[in-house]
Write an enzyme that holds these catalytic residues in place. Structure first.
Site, PDB file in Angstrom:
ATOM      1  N   ASP A   1       0.714  -1.355   0.051  1.00  7.92           N
ATOM      2  CA  ASP A   1      -0.120  -0.160   0.030  1.00  7.92           C
ATOM      3  C   ASP A   1       0.850   1.318  -0.102  1.00  7.92           C
ATOM      4  OD1 ASP A   1       0.456   0.988   2.822  1.00  7.92           O
ATOM      5  OD2 ASP A   1      -0.481  -0.575   3.317  1.00  7.92           O
ATOM      6  N   LYS A   2       0.124   2.413  -0.307  1.00  7.89           N
ATOM      7  CA  LYS A   2       1.128   3.747  -0.459  1.00  7.89           C
ATOM      8  C   LYS A   2       1.877   3.816   0.807  1.00  7.89           C
ATOM      9  CE  LYS A   2      -1.261   7.799  -0.238  1.00  7.89           C
ATOM     10  NZ  LYS A   2      -0.452   8.381   0.739  1.00  7.89           N
TER      11      LYS A   2
END
Length: 235
Positions: free
Chosen positions: A101-102
């Protein structure tokens, strides 16, 4: 060769993704669209995806140290930085194996080998993914059995294969599942906030000293190990 394997070798994603292309009617052979997954092709066939000729490409395997703030997608509708901004374009059509994820960082693999991608991401092959996790307060070790047994989260039943305390707020976690934001959700439900999450190993391949944002080609020996890395025991 089955059509989905041919397309995966041509860089159109995992075999599952290629099956979706076939079922969507985007693939033609010698001018005829096909939707049958059991279709096979020979070297003489003219295979096209959305009208463009599909050819088997030399297989490429990259290891990237993903920085925080980058998303795992080829193009982002919100204009955020993507991991493909960090990779030279001359490698052609690559896709990422799994995702981070980011807000997470660390090891991510990119390749045009759909068969290897399938092997590394399918739970049946039980490939370890190792993470270093920093949390907001000291870990209560009496919770470790609960992490190992697993419990229900909003993304499904989640469990870890290994959990080791390196320091009171610094843990090593090993997964074989790939639920969305799994580690963050599990710790959140136990009353912790994950402050930093870094993947450092997939199967037998480690990130080592690769700096944030840097990439390297995998060695042939590493690719061979990944191809046979299923059922590797948790460290």
């Amino acid at each position: 060769m089955r059509l989905n394997r041919f397309l995966a070798a041509a860089g159109y994603g995992s075999r599952r993704a290629c099956e979706a292309l076939i079922l969507d009617g985007k693939v033609s052979i010698n001018g005829h669209f096909v939707r049958e997954l059991a279709t096979t092709v020979s070297p003489e066939d003219d295979v096209r995806v959305a009208g463009k000729t599909a050819r088997s490409a030399p297989q490429v395997y990259l290891l990237l140290h993903k920085p925080r703030g980058y998303v795992c997608t080829r193009s982002d509708e919100r204009g955020r930085k993507t991991i493909f901004d960090l990779i030279p374009g001359h490698f052609g059509r690559l896709f990422h194996v799994g995702r981070l994820d980011k807000d997470s960082e660390g090891l991510i693999l990119l390749t045009n080998d759909g068969n290897l991608s399938q092997r590394l991401t399918h739970p049946a092959h039980e490939v370890d993914k190792e993470y270093e996790v920093l949390i907001d307060k000291p870990f209560d070790s009496t919770l470790k059995p609960k992490f190992l047994r697993g419990f229900q989260t909003e993304e499904g039943r989640a469990k870890v294969e290994g959990l080791h305390v390196i320091a009171p707020t610094h843990l090593k976690v090993i997964l074989r599942q790939g639920l969305k934001r799994q580690i963050r959700l599990m710790f959140y439900q136990m009353g912790y906030e994950v402050k930093r999450l870094m993947r450092v190993r997939i199967g037998p391949v480690e990130m080592g000293r690769l700096k944030c944002g840097e990439w390297r080609l995998l060695k042939a020996s590493e690719v061979a190990l990944l191809s046979g890395s299923g059922k590797k025991k948790a460290k």
